[in-house]
Design an enzyme around this catalytic site. Structure first.
Site, PDB file in Angstrom:
ATOM      1  N   SER A 286      32.145  42.523  43.791  1.00  0.00           N
ATOM      2  CA  SER A 286      32.053  41.064  43.905  1.00  0.00           C
ATOM      3  C   SER A 286      31.726  40.711  45.343  1.00  0.00           C
ATOM      4  O   SER A 286      31.942  41.520  46.262  1.00  0.00           O
ATOM      5  CB  SER A 286      33.384  40.426  43.502  1.00  0.00           C
ATOM      6  OG  SER A 286      33.447  39.056  43.866  1.00  0.00           O
TER       7      SER A 286
ATOM      8  N   TYR B  57      42.840  40.249  43.997  1.00  0.00           N
ATOM      9  CA  TYR B  57      41.486  40.452  43.473  1.00  0.00           C
ATOM     10  C   TYR B  57      40.570  40.948  44.584  1.00  0.00           C
ATOM     11  O   TYR B  57      39.786  41.886  44.394  1.00  0.00           O
ATOM     12  CB  TYR B  57      40.966  39.136  42.904  1.00  0.00           C
ATOM     13  CG  TYR B  57      39.574  39.212  42.319  1.00  0.00           C
ATOM     14  CD1 TYR B  57      39.347  39.805  41.080  1.00  0.00           C
ATOM     15  CD2 TYR B  57      38.484  38.677  43.008  1.00  0.00           C
ATOM     16  CE1 TYR B  57      38.075  39.868  40.542  1.00  0.00           C
ATOM     17  CE2 TYR B  57      37.211  38.733  42.476  1.00  0.00           C
ATOM     18  CZ  TYR B  57      37.004  39.329  41.241  1.00  0.00           C
ATOM     19  OH  TYR B  57      35.745  39.404  40.716  1.00  0.00           O
TER      20      TYR B  57
END
Length: 292
Positions: A142, A155
């Site tokens: 990401s 995350y």
């Protein structure tokens, strides 16, 4: 890789979103698939749709928080196909909220799925991958693995780790014919944020507006191109590009944005702490007088 026809791929998180699109686009390239997910209904739908493209498709429910299930699944893949040519570590979850409110169980759950599972799957498949004339690993990371944010620390830790793992593998095994790509999209129109637990009382996990999001289809297209081109880091979406180059050209700007209003908040915090101390002192004095 020069040609994907007849290759085999293992894909995690294939029931929906990015994983489903990567599965379908690889199937369209002639790749046989072994698909994993905990969502059996979505997994069955992806399996059926991919099968219509004329490739072999196998699937299995696998909970990536269970290392024994992972090992059993890898053994099934090895016994069925003898290995795979392409590994796509796509499955991922998120958690929104202040870091100090997260429990150990929540950290273990998120890191288990986003980071430890990809490491285990890669480790157990690595000997067979290296035994192929050429093979490729795609790790769906990401932009959060490249640029810091707030209230998504677990995350981000997992995505930073997955990106680092990807770069380490690429450095170590490129000369042996193993390609490794880290896909780093900005916000994507999947249900990642919608289903992410929130650690803020009474507040749901915020969902990025659609105008800043890219699509799972585009992420999948870039992932397939990364396999063909043996691309190391693949950014997807204009937000990812803006943040990536902002971090490199003017890293101070992001830090400044996160520190905006710091003095005002620190002053307010000091006042609140002083008030709490005063109230505590008054309660202690009152208790002492009553005891006397």
């Amino acid at each position: 890789m020069q040609n994907l026809i007849g290759k085999t791929a293992l894909i995690t998180g294939a029931a929906a979103g990015i994983g489903r699109e990567i599965a379908l686009q690889l199937a369209a390239e002639g790749v046989d698939l072994f698909l994993l997910d905990v969502d059996e209904s979505g997994l069955a739908d992806t399996t059926e749709t991919a099968s219509l493209l004329g490739v072999k498709v196998a699937s299995r429910r696998c909970d990536l928080t269970d290392s024994k299930q992972i090992s059993a699944t890898i053994q099934e893949v090895l016994s069925t196909w003898g290995g795979v040519d392409i590994l796509v570590n796509n499955a991922g979850v998120a958690f929104y909220g202040p870091t100090h409110t997260m429990t150990a169980e929540q950290w273990d759950w998120l890191l288990g799925i986003n980071l430890l599972a990809p490491i285990q799957i890669t480790r157990e498949l690595l000997p067979s991958l290296l035994n192929r004339p050429e093979a490729h690993i795609v790790n769906v990371s990401s932009i959060c693995g490249l640029v810091q944010g707030n209230r998504f620390s677990a995350y981000q830790v997992s995505k930073y780790g997955l990106l680092g793992f990807s770069e380490a593998l690429r450095a170590e095994y490129s000369r042996q014919g193993l390609g490794v790509s880290a896909i780093c999209p900005g916000p994507v129109t999947t249900r990642l944020f919608e289903v992410a637990p929130s650690g803020r009382d009474g507040k749901q996990t915020p969902i990025p507006p659609r105008w800043i999001c890219t699509t799972p289809e585009l992420v999948a297209q870039k992932a397939v191109k990364a396999i063909y081109r043996d691309q190391g880091i693949c950014l997807v979406g204009w937000v990812a590009y803006v943040l990536y180059y902002l971090k490199r050209i003017a890293p101070w700007s992001l830090d400044l944005a996160f520190r905006f209003g710091r003095r005002r908040r620190m002053k307010k915090k000091a006042q609140q702490l002083a008030l709490q101390a005063e109230q505590q002192f008054e309660r202690s004095a009152e208790s002492s007088s009553k005891a006397a």
